[in-house]
Design a protein around this motif. Structure first.
Motif, mmCIF file in Angstrom:
data_model
loop_
_atom_site.group_PDB
_atom_site.id
_atom_site.type_symbol
_atom_site.label_atom_id
_atom_site.label_comp_id
_atom_site.label_asym_id
_atom_site.label_seq_id
_atom_site.Cartn_x
_atom_site.Cartn_y
_atom_site.Cartn_z
ATOM 1 N N SER A 217 0.827 -1.222 0.000
ATOM 2 C CA SER A 217 0.000 0.000 0.000
ATOM 3 C C SER A 217 0.859 1.269 0.000
ATOM 4 O O SER A 217 0.618 2.214 0.750
ATOM 5 N N VAL A 218 1.879 1.278 -0.837
ATOM 6 C CA VAL A 218 2.751 2.441 -0.984
ATOM 7 C C VAL A 218 2.295 3.255 -2.190
ATOM 8 O O VAL A 218 1.826 2.690 -3.187
ATOM 9 N N ASN A 223 6.321 8.124 -6.202
ATOM 10 C CA ASN A 223 7.546 8.182 -5.402
ATOM 11 C C ASN A 223 8.672 7.333 -5.980
ATOM 12 O O ASN A 223 9.617 7.008 -5.272
ATOM 13 N N LEU A 224 8.554 6.980 -7.256
ATOM 14 C CA LEU A 224 9.561 6.101 -7.862
ATOM 15 C C LEU A 224 10.977 6.651 -7.742
ATOM 16 O O LEU A 224 11.920 5.908 -7.453
ATOM 17 N N ALA A 225 11.113 7.942 -7.954
ATOM 18 C CA ALA A 225 12.455 8.537 -7.959
ATOM 19 C C ALA A 225 13.019 8.707 -6.556
ATOM 20 O O ALA A 225 14.223 8.980 -6.400
ATOM 21 N N ASP A 226 12.197 8.530 -5.534
ATOM 22 C CA ASP A 226 12.634 8.823 -4.168
ATOM 23 C C ASP A 226 12.945 7.592 -3.336
ATOM 24 O O ASP A 226 13.410 7.718 -2.202
ATOM 25 N N PHE A 227 12.677 6.405 -3.840
ATOM 26 C CA PHE A 227 12.907 5.202 -3.040
ATOM 27 C C PHE A 227 14.394 4.948 -2.839
ATOM 28 O O PHE A 227 15.200 5.061 -3.773
ATOM 29 N N ASN A 228 14.759 4.589 -1.634
ATOM 30 C CA ASN A 228 16.090 4.052 -1.346
ATOM 31 C C ASN A 228 15.999 2.552 -1.602
ATOM 32 O O ASN A 228 15.590 1.776 -0.729
ATOM 33 N N VAL A 229 16.366 2.145 -2.808
ATOM 34 C CA VAL A 229 16.064 0.782 -3.253
ATOM 35 C C VAL A 229 16.765 -0.267 -2.402
ATOM 36 O O VAL A 229 16.196 -1.331 -2.110
ATOM 37 N N ASP A 230 18.004 -0.004 -1.992
ATOM 38 C CA ASP A 230 18.719 -0.981 -1.167
ATOM 39 C C ASP A 230 18.026 -1.171 0.180
ATOM 40 O O ASP A 230 17.864 -2.292 0.658
ATOM 41 N N HIS A 268 14.110 3.276 -12.585
ATOM 42 C CA HIS A 268 14.343 3.804 -11.244
ATOM 43 C C HIS A 268 14.784 2.731 -10.259
ATOM 44 O O HIS A 268 15.622 3.001 -9.381
ATOM 45 N N LEU A 269 14.245 1.527 -10.376
ATOM 46 C CA LEU A 269 14.530 0.486 -9.386
ATOM 47 C C LEU A 269 15.744 -0.359 -9.755
ATOM 48 O O LEU A 269 16.496 -0.777 -8.870
ATOM 49 N N LEU A 270 15.931 -0.641 -11.057
ATOM 50 C CA LEU A 270 17.065 -1.451 -11.499
ATOM 51 C C LEU A 270 18.199 -0.603 -12.062
ATOM 52 O O LEU A 270 19.245 -1.140 -12.440
#
Length: 704
Positions: A217-218, A223-230, A268-270
């Motif tokens: 539920s995010v 907010n794709l550009a703002d995620f701290n993916v690690d 953005h994620l990969l």
């Protein structure tokens, strides 16, 4: 080795043929995925439906590589001796080194060759290979993650196989390896790390992290550009899986994904922008019924109506001829698949139909497999009561017919008062009393293991759709895959879809969306969203999707309540259409079939393969950019005065079933309109071996 290859062209009117010749005769294609002859999810459908076209294109030089699962092999694969000498030597060498590798034909359309690797047989190498994975890529895999352990074994074994094939060839071949999803991605990274002469393609059908984030539920897309993916991957205990996926994406010569919306997500994620979008297609010939698809719709609808008669026995106070069947199907992901917004829209639709005194009844099916322990007894009883009523009616009819026949034989008109005797009336009264019911018709057809916590049932309790007589919207939750052997609803999924009037798929996270695509090729209108790959594809290729029965719900730029109101509006407008208008719309929807055929969409895969081989061999290599085609608005649809009246066919003030409708004339109007559309510009991608960029890939320039 020469290729027995046919050209990949489309039969779609208005689409120009694409006859790019493949000039590397010694090229060999390996397509590697965990779902080769192993049904787990949607990737199985992608590979299975595409296999025939790819086998025609590559002939004897096309091999699928997957895991050996004995239960699947017994029913789907014919084991034979390898036909390629180099591949046979490679498999023999691996088997003599402690592996178990099988070769055969997958018994599907196209009968492609498959190489199946028994990963469990080589599990003794797991610790050694995990150490090598850590030393070379700094990726650690925990011992308790069985799926990731299988990915490690499968990755090392596929890299071993590709290396052996290259070494066993007398002349260096052009080997192309196409890897699907993170479970197969490690093999790609090992090919690059070992510098094998293999051109690699990696296709992600959905990012791991994206699926997990949306399930939580995010507000994902904003907010794709703002995620701290690690951190996000670590918090969800999938960091090692995420690293495997990201490594494969970064190492591939060509990185592809299935839709534009997933391309943004992957960038953005990969941390790599896909080189080509490769949309998922279908083998349209499998579904084509020529001009009979309207008849098939009527036949399947009658079978669904029989189920409804039993399910709602004792409360069948609505007209089945004015009953519309809606459905949603897929994995049981309540929010990702849009079941939450669909239920809310059904509650609002129920209110609109009641206050407008509509005589239309909507039955909404939820086909989503969940944990159950058996069929609901009340549901089974309903089908038994229906069958008993049918048998009683047949018995009385036979008696009535016999008396009528005997009366006519003696030349007398029958005395209607004597046609039915006391026993007949007694039998019919007992049958009527058997249909009495004290409870409401059940919502769920099975006994749920976690009834109180089930998301769909909890939402239904909140909105109050309990299948009461006053409700114009009825809900049936079928938590199991459909099967023709079911004692409850004995229909295959394809038959069921053909019998419905509208598919509703308001997904929040849907990288592609096979369910609305299957509706389209069977001539069934559908609702999807601009957050699904299918919805974006249709918006890009069709000037006015709703005119063809493809309704696109805006979930990207609107809030949940606004999207729900828009969905309710679509549903209410659909309920107001006349039967004739729905027939016209189904004809238009079915005409889009060729747009989803692999013979058209396969060109995107061809383009990706050309690009990968070009980047490997560093030669000047030409390829098309695989530009799409845009359908214009149908000539026979008048302009819509406002957005509130969408451009579906106009409904009549009253039923106009007697009005003449010339389907051939309607189709000819659309074909003429399509031919008048301007062809999109073609581009040539020129791969220049000089001045490589930071990723060591040749620089691309576009020439018109």
């Amino acid at each position: 080795m020469p290729l027995a290859r046919s050209l990949s062209i489309t039969s779609l009117s208005g689409l120009e043929e694409w006859d790019e010749e493949f000039d590397l005769e010694d090229a060999v294609l390996f397509e590697i995925a965990w779902e080769v002859a192993n049904k787990v999810g949607g990737i199985y459908t992608v590979i299975q439906t595409k296999a025939r076209l790819t086998a025609e294109e590559w002939g004897e030089n096309y091999f699928l590589v997957g895991p050996y699962v004995e239960s699947n092999v017994r029913t789907q694969v014919e084991l034979i001796e390898p036909t390629n000498p180099a591949l046979k030597r490679a498999i023999d060498k691996m088997n003599s080194s402690g592996c178990k590798v099988y070769f055969g034909r997958w018994l599907i359309e196209g009968s492609p060759y498959v190489v199946l690797i028994d990963v469990a047989f080589t599990a003794w190498n797991l610790d050694k290979w995990k150490k090598e994975l850590w030393d070379n890529f700094s990726i650690g895999v925990p011992w308790f993650d069985r799926e990731a352990n299988d990915a490690v074994l499968f990755g090392f074994l596929t890299a071993w196989l590709l290396g052996e094939v290259g070494s066993q060839c007398e002349e260096p071949p052009h080997i192309l390896a196409h890897f699907h999803e993170w479970l197969a991605g490690l093999g790609l990274a090992l090919c690059r790390q070992r510098q094998l002469p293999v051109a690699t393609i990696f296709t992600t059908h959905a990012t791991l992290l994206g699926r997990y984030l949306c399930a939580g539920s995010v507000d994902f897309y904003n907010n794709l550009a703002d995620f701290n993916v690690d951190k996000e991957a670590g918090d969800r205990q999938i960091y090692h899986r995420y690293c495997l996926e990201r490594t494969a994406a970064r190492c591939a010569h060509v990185f592809t994904t299935v839709s534009q919306i997933t391309a943004v997500e992957a960038e953005h994620l990969l941390k790599r922008k896909p080189d080509i979008i490769t949309p998922n297609g279908l083998n349209v010939k499998k579904f084509s019924a020529m001009h009979e698809f309207q008849n098939l719709h009527a036949q399947s609808k009658n079978r669904i109506q029989e189920f409804i008669r039993g399910h709602f026995y004792g409360h069948l106070d609505f007209n089945l001829d004015k009953c519309l069947f809606l459905f949603i199907a897929g994995r049981y992901e309540f929010s990702n698949k849009g079941a939450d917004i669909f239920l809310e829209a059904l509650a609002r639709l129920n209110y609109l139909l009641r206050v407008n005194h509509s005589d239309v009844t909507v039955v909404a099916f939820f086909i989503m497999p969940a944990r159950t322990n058996n069929f609901n007894v009340e549901t089974l009883k309903g089908q038994a009561v229906r069958k008993q009523l049918w048998d009683t009616a047949q018995t009385v009819k036979e008696r009535f017919g016999k008396k009528l026949y005997e009366s006519l034989l003696v030349g007398q008109l029958p005395d209607v008062s004597k046609m039915l005797d006391k026993d007949d009336f007694t039998m019919m009264k007992r049958a009527i009393f058997a249909t009495q019911r004290q409870c409401q018709p059940p919502i769920c057809t099975h006994n749920m293991l976690e009834d109180s916590n089930d998301p769909i049932l909890t939402c239904i309790r909140r909105i109050g759709l309990f299948n009461s007589s006053a409700d114009r919207v009825k809900v049936i939750f079928h938590p199991e895959f459909l099967s023709s052997t079911s004692p409850l609803l004995p229909m295959d999924y394809e038959e069921f879809v053909r019998g419905c009037h509208l598919g509703v798929f308001p997904s929040y996270y849907e990288p592609w969306g096979y369910t609305p695509a299957e509706c389209t090729v069977m001539g069934i209108p559908s609702i999807s969203t601009n957050l699904s790959g299918f919805g974006c594809f249709m918006e890009e290729h069709i000037a006015d999707p709703s005119a063809y029965g493809i309704y696109i719900l805006d979930r990207r730029y609107r809030g949940v309540d606004e999207s729900c109101n828009q969905l309710t509006s679509y549903l209410f407008q659909f309920c107001q259409q006349s039967r004739r208008a729905r027939i016209i719309q189904r004809n238009r929807t079915e005409r889009l079939s060729d747009l989803l055929d692999w013979r058209y969409l396969g060109r995107y895969y061809i383009s990706a393969r050309h690009m990968a081989l070009g980047r490997l061999v560093k030669h000047l290599f030409f390829t098309h950019s695989a530009q799409g085609f845009r359908y214009p608005r149908p000539a026979s649809v008048p302009p819509s005065p406002s957005l509130s009246r969408h451009s579906s066919p106009r409904q009549s003030e009253a039923e106009e079933d007697d009005d003449r409708y010339d389907e051939d004339a309607e189709a000819e109007k659309d074909r003429l309109n399509i031919r008048q559309a301007k062809a999109l510009a073609h581009y040539v991608i020129v791969t220049q071996p000089t001045q490589p960029n930071s990723n060591n890939f040749p620089v691309q320039t576009l020439k018109q």
